[in-house]
Design an enzyme around this catalytic site. Structure first.
Site, PDB file in Angstrom:
ATOM      1  N   GLU A  73       0.815  -1.212   0.000  1.00 15.18           N
ATOM      2  CA  GLU A  73       0.000   0.000   0.000  1.00 15.18           C
ATOM      3  C   GLU A  73       0.850   1.265   0.000  1.00 15.18           C
ATOM      4  O   GLU A  73       0.552   2.215  -0.708  1.00 15.18           O
ATOM      5  CB  GLU A  73      -0.940   0.026   1.219  1.00 15.18           C
ATOM      6  CG  GLU A  73      -1.650   1.366   1.318  1.00 15.18           C
ATOM      7  CD  GLU A  73      -2.923   1.364   2.125  1.00 15.18           C
ATOM      8  OE1 GLU A  73      -3.113   0.488   2.960  1.00 15.18           O
ATOM      9  OE2 GLU A  73      -3.724   2.292   1.880  1.00 15.18           O
ATOM     10  N   ASP A 101      -0.441  -5.152   3.027  1.00 18.40           N
ATOM     11  CA  ASP A 101      -0.937  -3.934   3.681  1.00 18.40           C
ATOM     12  C   ASP A 101      -0.416  -3.968   5.119  1.00 18.40           C
ATOM     13  O   ASP A 101      -0.807  -4.829   5.906  1.00 18.40           O
ATOM     14  CB  ASP A 101      -2.480  -3.913   3.675  1.00 18.40           C
ATOM     15  CG  ASP A 101      -3.009  -2.556   4.140  1.00 18.40           C
ATOM     16  OD1 ASP A 101      -2.200  -1.744   4.649  1.00 18.40           O
ATOM     17  OD2 ASP A 101      -4.215  -2.313   4.007  1.00 18.40           O
ATOM     18  N   ILE A 146      -0.840  -1.923   7.668  1.00 19.88           N
ATOM     19  CA  ILE A 146      -1.923  -1.689   8.639  1.00 19.88           C
ATOM     20  C   ILE A 146      -3.212  -1.529   7.850  1.00 19.88           C
ATOM     21  O   ILE A 146      -3.385  -0.556   7.111  1.00 19.88           O
ATOM     22  CB  ILE A 146      -1.685  -0.429   9.504  1.00 19.88           C
ATOM     23  CG1 ILE A 146      -0.363  -0.539  10.259  1.00 19.88           C
ATOM     24  CG2 ILE A 146      -2.858  -0.245  10.481  1.00 19.88           C
ATOM     25  CD1 ILE A 146      -0.072   0.623  11.202  1.00 19.88           C
ATOM     26  N   ASP A 147      -4.093  -2.498   7.964  1.00 21.82           N
ATOM     27  CA  ASP A 147      -5.405  -2.385   7.332  1.00 21.82           C
ATOM     28  C   ASP A 147      -6.361  -1.921   8.430  1.00 21.82           C
ATOM     29  O   ASP A 147      -6.565  -2.625   9.420  1.00 21.82           O
ATOM     30  CB  ASP A 147      -5.863  -3.721   6.750  1.00 21.82           C
ATOM     31  CG  ASP A 147      -7.185  -3.549   6.019  1.00 21.82           C
ATOM     32  OD1 ASP A 147      -7.234  -2.725   5.096  1.00 21.82           O
ATOM     33  OD2 ASP A 147      -8.164  -4.199   6.406  1.00 21.82           O
ATOM     34  N   THR A 184      -6.224   1.795   9.266  1.00 22.10           N
ATOM     35  CA  THR A 184      -5.354   2.815   9.887  1.00 22.10           C
ATOM     36  C   THR A 184      -6.155   3.768  10.786  1.00 22.10           C
ATOM     37  O   THR A 184      -5.675   4.175  11.846  1.00 22.10           O
ATOM     38  CB  THR A 184      -4.614   3.611   8.786  1.00 22.10           C
ATOM     39  OG1 THR A 184      -3.865   2.677   8.016  1.00 22.10           O
ATOM     40  CG2 THR A 184      -3.671   4.639   9.369  1.00 22.10           C
ATOM     41  N   ASP A 187      -6.010  -4.773   0.328  1.00 16.62           N
ATOM     42  CA  ASP A 187      -7.012  -4.934   1.392  1.00 16.62           C
ATOM     43  C   ASP A 187      -7.614  -6.349   1.368  1.00 16.62           C
ATOM     44  O   ASP A 187      -7.924  -6.914   2.405  1.00 16.62           O
ATOM     45  CB  ASP A 187      -8.171  -3.933   1.236  1.00 16.62           C
ATOM     46  CG  ASP A 187      -7.732  -2.486   1.380  1.00 16.62           C
ATOM     47  OD1 ASP A 187      -6.847  -2.223   2.200  1.00 16.62           O
ATOM     48  OD2 ASP A 187      -8.294  -1.628   0.666  1.00 16.62           O
TER      49      ASP A 187
HETATM   50  P1  2AM Z   1      -6.814   1.041   5.033  1.00 18.67           P
HETATM   51  O1  2AM Z   1      -7.020   1.277   6.480  1.00 18.67           O
HETATM   52  O2  2AM Z   1      -5.616   0.181   4.740  1.00 18.67           O
HETATM   53  O3  2AM Z   1      -6.803   2.321   4.250  1.00 18.67           O
HETATM   54  C1  2AM Z   1     -12.508   0.503   5.836  1.00 18.67           C
HETATM   55  O4  2AM Z   1     -12.101   1.809   5.942  1.00 18.67           O
HETATM   56  C2  2AM Z   1     -11.600  -0.312   4.936  1.00 18.67           C
HETATM   57  O5  2AM Z   1     -11.480   0.273   3.631  1.00 18.67           O
HETATM   58  C3  2AM Z   1     -10.179  -0.504   5.413  1.00 18.67           C
HETATM   59  O6  2AM Z   1      -9.822  -1.817   5.081  1.00 18.67           O
HETATM   60  C4  2AM Z   1      -9.380   0.537   4.656  1.00 18.67           C
HETATM   61  O7  2AM Z   1      -8.037   0.168   4.461  1.00 18.67           O
HETATM   62  C5  2AM Z   1     -10.089   0.541   3.337  1.00 18.67           C
HETATM   63  N1  2AM Z   1      -9.982   1.836   2.632  1.00 18.67           N
HETATM   64  C6  2AM Z   1      -9.790   3.065   3.174  1.00 18.67           C
HETATM   65  N2  2AM Z   1      -9.804   4.027   2.223  1.00 18.67           N
HETATM   66  C7  2AM Z   1     -10.009   3.373   1.042  1.00 18.67           C
HETATM   67  C8  2AM Z   1     -10.135   3.791  -0.323  1.00 18.67           C
HETATM   68  N3  2AM Z   1     -10.046   5.085  -0.673  1.00 18.67           N
HETATM   69  N4  2AM Z   1     -10.360   2.857  -1.273  1.00 18.67           N
HETATM   70  C9  2AM Z   1     -10.449   1.552  -0.926  1.00 18.67           C
HETATM   71  N5  2AM Z   1     -10.342   1.099   0.341  1.00 18.67           N
HETATM   72  C10 2AM Z   1     -10.127   1.981   1.317  1.00 18.67           C
HETATM   73 CA    CA Z   2      -3.303   0.285   4.998  1.00 21.51          CA
END
Ligand code: 2AM
Ligand code: CA
Length: 274
Positions: A71, A89, A91-92, A94, A217
């Site tokens: 990511e 990823d 930290i999924d 964040t 993700d």
């Molecule tokens: P992340 O924390 O690695 O960004 C809920 O928010 C989920 O959607 C999380 O798994 C997050 O991953 C992901 N996510 C956040 N912003 C996103 C985006 N713009 N497009 C796709 N997934 C996203």
């Molecule tokens: Ca992430």
């Protein structure tokens, strides 16, 4: 792929997931910087970047000829030249890492020529490691996982990732989720797609849907759900890509068709969101 190679990939993927999770837990207890990526609801921390670099170093120390799609470094190089690709990823979830200090995970997947071989999703705050190896099943801390409960859509506990922004409204996601929530037993939003999908494999949730996720993700959790006997596709029923953004539908096969029909009848433009 040789059994010994697959075993080596599994061993390293699990080591990376645990080590990355332990590092993020340690850093969570110290001050760290938070930056906005595209908006105040799209965060990245110094910890995301540090943990991703840590995982990349672990992988390349062992397999210098493998590619990495991560990511925080997705822009760095042309990953398509590699046969074996790690999709990570650090930290999924964040936003959960920053606010809740729980409900976030590390996601590590290994693909060979586009085929998912190993997936690991680690929740460090609960010390839960979900993983799967192609053809060998799915596990939670070494306990086998199987999606085997008979469930109809009306009895299902579903989960989704939704961004409650203008774009979601324009596409009509808010209405789809509202209608779906009215049809099923309950709807949850936990905020870490990898963890939510791993919970489908573990039977804690019956299904997961998202209009748009990044490859890192869903890369690992998709292998875990499939190895647990679940069905994972895009929302229109086509196979998931391994390296592109996509909509995702991951669920117990007993109500897969019913969910698909419901989504089709509620929203005919879904294909344009893949
Ligand atoms: P992340 O924390 O690695 O960004 C809920 O928010 C989920 O959607 C999380 O798994 C997050 O991953 C992901 N996510 C956040 N912003 C996103 C985006 N713009 N497009 C796709 N997934 C996203
Ligand atoms: Ca992430």
């Amino acid at each position: 792929m040789q059994a010994s190679t697959l075993a080596a990939l599994k061993e390293l993927a699990l080591q990376c997931a645990r080590s990355a999770g332990e590092l993020s837990l340690k850093r969570m207890k110290e001050p760290f910087t938070v930056e906005y990526k595209t908006s105040a609801s799209d965060l990245v921390t110094a910890v995301d970047k540090e943990v991703e670099n840590h995982v990349i170093q672990m992988i390349l120390a062992r397999f210098p000829d493998h590619g990495i799609l991560g990511e925080e470094s997705a822009h760095v190089e042309d990953y398509k030249q590699y046969d074996t690709l790690w999709v990570i990823d650090p930290i999924d979830g964040t936003t959960n890492f920053v606010h809740q200090q729980i409900n976030f995970s590390v996601s590590i997947a290994v693909y060979h020529k586009g085929e998912g071989m190993v997936g690991a999703v680690y929740d460090p705050s609960r010390d839960e490691l979900f993983y799967a190896v192609k053809g060998e099943g799915a596990f939670l801390n070494d306990r086998p996982l199987q999606v085997n409960r008979e469930v109809s859509l009306e009895q299902a506990l579903l989960c989704t990732s939704v961004f409650w922004n203008k774009r979601a409204e324009q596409i009509g996601i808010d209405l789809i989720v509202k209608k779906l929530a009215g049809k099923v037993r309950g709807m949850r939003l936990l905020g870490s797609a990898a963890l939510e999908m791993a919970y489908v494999a573990a039977g804690r949730l019956d299904g997961y849907v998202s209009m748009q996720l990044n490859a890192w993700d869903f890369g690992a959790a998709r292998i875990i759900v499939e190895e647990a006997g679940g069905r994972v596709t895009t929302m229109t029923g086509t196979p998931l890509p391994y390296d592109q953004k996509s909509s995702v539908m991951a669920c117990n096969p007993t109500f897969y068709e019913e969910l698909q029909q419901f989504l089709k009848s509620e929203h005919t433009d879904v294909p344009s969101q893949n």
